[in-house]
Design a protein around this motif. Structure first.
Motif, PDB file in Angstrom:
ATOM      1  N   GLN A 123       0.800  -1.114  -0.059  1.00 45.55           N
ATOM      2  CA  GLN A 123      -0.056   0.175   0.028  1.00 45.55           C
ATOM      3  C   GLN A 123       0.952   1.449   0.084  1.00 45.55           C
ATOM      4  OE1 GLN A 123      -1.910   1.349   3.451  1.00 45.55           O
ATOM      5  NE2 GLN A 123      -3.700   1.623   2.416  1.00 45.55           N
ATOM      6  N   LYS A 151      -6.868   2.476  -1.816  1.00 50.08           N
ATOM      7  CA  LYS A 151      -8.078   2.319  -1.074  1.00 50.08           C
ATOM      8  C   LYS A 151      -8.500   0.898  -0.794  1.00 50.08           C
ATOM      9  CE  LYS A 151      -9.929   6.678  -2.244  1.00 50.08           C
ATOM     10  NZ  LYS A 151     -10.962   7.585  -2.776  1.00 50.08           N
ATOM     11  N   GLU A 154      -6.312  -0.521   1.816  1.00 47.31           N
ATOM     12  CA  GLU A 154      -6.794  -0.063   3.175  1.00 47.31           C
ATOM     13  C   GLU A 154      -7.703  -0.965   4.084  1.00 47.31           C
ATOM     14  OE1 GLU A 154      -6.577   2.028   6.842  1.00 47.31           O
ATOM     15  OE2 GLU A 154      -5.050   1.962   4.967  1.00 47.31           O
TER      16      GLU A 154
END
Length: 252
Positions: A123, A151, A154
């Motif tokens: 990430q 995203k 996450e």
């Protein structure tokens, strides 16, 4: 301005970024291995090994990729970029064209903690790519392509932490180091080198990276597919991004 004849040294440097564990001692070399239409697919399995007490997920993603074209390859990606990549593939990864020396790999079965560190580091690198692309107008054609993973990752990191009662780790040394390298490349204005890293990193996770995801899903997640490995119309996205890269190359 860089001429096409100067690209190969850059490619050799850029086509072998840090592995999924971001360890310089366990480089991931995920670039295309093209097969003729008559060739049978050759699948290279991923292996796992410890690296400085962290797990590197080592694979050759685009050795899993089989061409369906019957004509000779054209364009930067399928010729110059692939040619540089073959210098970094071993014979087991690319049986007909691999040139790199084979190195012994110690099998290792990763844990939930290992996989979580992999997701956190990944990430961080994706976020770095997205930030430098957003801040540089020369890269505007690579904004909001659909390949962005910050995203989705996450969401997956939160799932891992909650489901398996884990502590979210900080970004690891190798994730930080690779992100720093990406920013250095952009700061020095080497767009060709950056794009080699971009193609290598993003497309690796859409190919061999998905094989890692399936293996980890079976091994650790009771068959759950993470958001990291979900795209909307992936083939269409990849085709458009490749076209954007080829258009950019024409100005080099």
């Amino acid at each position: 301005m860089i001429c096409r004849s100067q690209l190969i040294p850059l490619l050799l440097a850029a086509a072998a970024p840090f592995s999924s564990g971001f360890s310089p001692s366990s480089i991931n070399r995920p670039l295309p291995t093209r097969k003729s239409a008559s060739s049978a697919p050759t699948f290279v399995t991923s292996t796992y090994r410890r690296t400085n007490d962290a797990t590197s997920l080592i694979t050759s993603p685009w050795s899993l990729w089989v061409s369906t074209q019957t004509t000779a390859p054209t364009g930067f990606i399928d010729t110059e970029l692939r040619g540089a990549a073959m210098k970094l593939h071993t014979r087991s990864q690319a049986p007909k064209e691999g040139e790199a020396k084979e190195e012994p790999k110690e099998p290792y079965i990763p844990t939930h903690d290992d996989y979580l560190r992999f997701l956190v580091d990944s990430q961080h690198v994706y976020k770095t790519f997205e930030e430098v692309i957003k801040s540089n107008d020369d890269l505007k054609s690579f904004r909001n392509t659909g390949l962005e993973r910050t995203k989705p990752l996450e969401s997956d990191i939160k799932f891992m932490v909650e489901e398996y009662e884990l502590t979210r780790p900080p970004v690891g040394e190798y994730g930080l180091e690779y992100a720093k390298e990406i920013r250095r490349i952009v700061r020095e204005g080497s767009i060709p080198q950056l794009m080699c890293h971009y193609y290598n990193f993003y497309f690796a996770h859409t190919a061999g990276g998905r094989m890692i995801g399936k293996r980890m899903s079976s091994l650790l997640l009771n068959g759950r597919t993470l958001e990291f490995y979900k795209w909307e119309n992936l083939n269409k996205i990849k085709t458009q991004v490749k076209e954007n890269i080829e258009q950019m190359v024409e100005s080099w």
